[in-house]
Design a protein around this motif. Structure first.
Motif, short mmCIF file in Angstrom:
data_model
loop_
_atom_site.label_atom_id
_atom_site.label_comp_id
_atom_site.label_asym_id
_atom_site.label_seq_id
_atom_site.Cartn_x
_atom_site.Cartn_y
_atom_site.Cartn_z
N ARG A 47 2.57 7.33 6.37
CA ARG A 47 2.26 6.85 5.02
C ARG A 47 1.60 5.48 5.03
NH1 ARG A 47 5.46 4.08 1.14
NH2 ARG A 47 7.10 3.96 2.70
N ASN A 48 1.95 4.64 5.98
CA ASN A 48 1.46 3.27 6.00
C ASN A 48 0.12 3.12 6.72
OD1 ASN A 48 3.59 1.95 4.58
ND2 ASN A 48 4.90 2.24 6.36
N ILE A 49 -0.37 4.18 7.34
CA ILE A 49 -1.71 4.14 7.92
C ILE A 49 -2.68 4.65 6.86
CG2 ILE A 49 -3.23 5.04 9.72
CD1 ILE A 49 -0.85 5.27 11.55
N PRO A 50 -3.66 3.85 6.43
CA PRO A 50 -4.58 4.30 5.37
C PRO A 50 -5.36 5.53 5.79
CG PRO A 50 -4.76 1.93 5.76
CD PRO A 50 -3.93 2.48 6.87
N VAL A 51 -5.76 6.31 4.80
CA VAL A 51 -6.49 7.55 5.07
C VAL A 51 -7.82 7.26 5.75
CG1 VAL A 51 -7.57 7.59 2.79
CG2 VAL A 51 -7.24 9.72 4.03
N VAL A 52 -8.44 6.12 5.44
CA VAL A 52 -9.70 5.75 6.09
C VAL A 52 -9.46 5.49 7.58
CG1 VAL A 52 -11.59 4.08 6.13
CG2 VAL A 52 -10.63 4.82 3.95
N ALA A 53 -8.35 4.82 7.89
CA ALA A 53 -8.02 4.57 9.30
C ALA A 53 -7.79 5.88 10.04
CB ALA A 53 -6.80 3.67 9.40
N TRP A 54 -7.09 6.82 9.39
CA TRP A 54 -6.90 8.14 10.01
C TRP A 54 -8.24 8.81 10.26
CZ3 TRP A 54 -3.03 9.38 12.66
CH2 TRP A 54 -1.72 9.09 12.29
N THR B 32 -1.93 11.72 5.82
CA THR B 32 -1.51 10.77 4.78
C THR B 32 -0.63 11.45 3.74
OG1 THR B 32 -3.60 9.60 5.11
CG2 THR B 32 -2.33 9.07 3.15
N TYR C 69 3.37 10.56 2.74
CA TYR C 69 3.69 10.18 1.36
C TYR C 69 4.65 11.18 0.72
CZ TYR C 69 2.93 8.47 -3.38
OH TYR C 69 3.11 7.96 -4.64
N THR D 189 -4.85 12.58 -6.11
CA THR D 189 -5.18 11.46 -5.23
C THR D 189 -6.11 11.88 -4.11
OG1 THR D 189 -3.00 10.50 -5.70
CG2 THR D 189 -4.18 9.66 -3.77
N ASP E 146 -9.72 10.47 -2.76
CA ASP E 146 -9.88 9.98 -1.38
C ASP E 146 -10.87 10.82 -0.59
OD1 ASP E 146 -8.05 8.01 -1.92
OD2 ASP E 146 -6.35 9.08 -1.04
#
Length: 286
Positions: free
Chosen positions: A142-149, A171, A175, A228, A232
């Motif tokens: 959850r704490n890794i942003p979807v862009v980073a993934w 993500t 969540y 969401t 995204d």
């Protein structure tokens, strides 16, 4: 005889000496303290903003002066034109692909997240180290942003539909697991305890108590996650070269701002429609 007149004169004098306010008397000190606290918080907020802006070289005055010109440019350049409508044959399939990827990633993540949440719940879980492991994995994802993934997965799966799907899935899984854990921990334990008292198995407890008590909250969270992910997925599509994000990126970099504006308009319409449908379903099930 009132309470005030019943008090001895010496007691009233001692209370006045200690600063106590008799009943029925206005005390403005509380409101003064509250006003001073609000003013102090506002001053600190403004000071932090000014220091941060100075550190990064942000000119707030120039930014405010540039706002009218920016709005005029957007209103003149991003307005869809009649020739841009010819590109709907390219925009709509890409938009449909983005919507389907968002729904698929949300629903797949919801199924796995619900299983992990039930097993890791403190009230109805299996106990042992499972709750700690489930919460740790959920917090990590959850704490890794979807862009980073998306950037991480690009090195493994390259630019493809699966990369975008997988980034949204990871993500969403983190969540939703967290949300389902909270829902399972907050639900009433009465039916669960009643089934345990009758000798029901763990599967029977989940099927006849946990799922009926939490299904409303689960559906609501899944609908929110779909909303969401549609938003995204536009950004993910720019990175992975797929979906409506890729179409927007092509026309934007080609200076076809009218077509890019049509893409933005299509995304807005889909997001609003999805929110309306989601709100309608929530009202029906709540």
């Amino acid at each position: 005889m009132t309470e005030r007149t019943m008090q001895p004169a010496g007691l009233r004098a001692s209370l006045r000496g200690k600063g106590a306010v008799p009943r029925g008397t206005y005390d403005g000190s509380f409101f003064r303290r509250r006003t001073l606290a609000i003013v102090a918080a506002a001053v600190v907020f403004v000071a932090l903003g000014a220091v941060s802006g100075t550190f990064v070289g942000f000119d707030s005055i120039q930014a405010i002066l540039d706002v009218p010109g920016g709005l005029v440019w957007m209103a003149t350049q991003f307005v869809p034109s009649l020739p841009s409508l010819d590109k709907l044959g390219t925009i709509l399939p890409a938009l449909g692909s983005t919507i389907l990827a968002s729904i698929a990633s949300s629903c797949t993540a919801a199924v796995l997240a619900y299983i992990c949440a039930v097993l890791g719940s403190r009230s109805v879980g299996v106990g042992g180290p499972v709750p700690l492991v489930v919460r740790g994995v959920a917090s990590l994802f959850r704490n890794i942003p979807v862009v980073a993934w998306a950037f991480i997965l690009l090195f493994s799966f390259k630019q493809s539909e699966f990369t975008g799907f997988f980034a949204l899935f990871l993500t969403s899984f983190g969540y939703l697991t967290r949300c389902f854990l909270e829902s399972a921990d907050e639900m009433s334990t009465g039916p669960v305890e009643a089934l345990r008292a009758t000798g029901a198995t763990y599967g029977q407890i989940v099927a006849h108590a946990v799922i009926p008590l939490s299904i409303t909250s689960v559906v609501s969270w899944v609908l929110y996650m779909i909303e969401t992910n549609i938003r995204d997925a536009t950004l993910i599509g720019i990175l992975t070269g797929t979906g409506i994000g890729f179409v927007f990126d092509i026309y934007y970099k080609s200076f076809r701002y009218d077509v890019a504006g049509l893409v933005v308009l299509a995304i807005i319409v889909v997001c609003i429609a999805c929110e309306l449908v989601s709100n309608y379903v929530r009202r029906r099930i709540l």
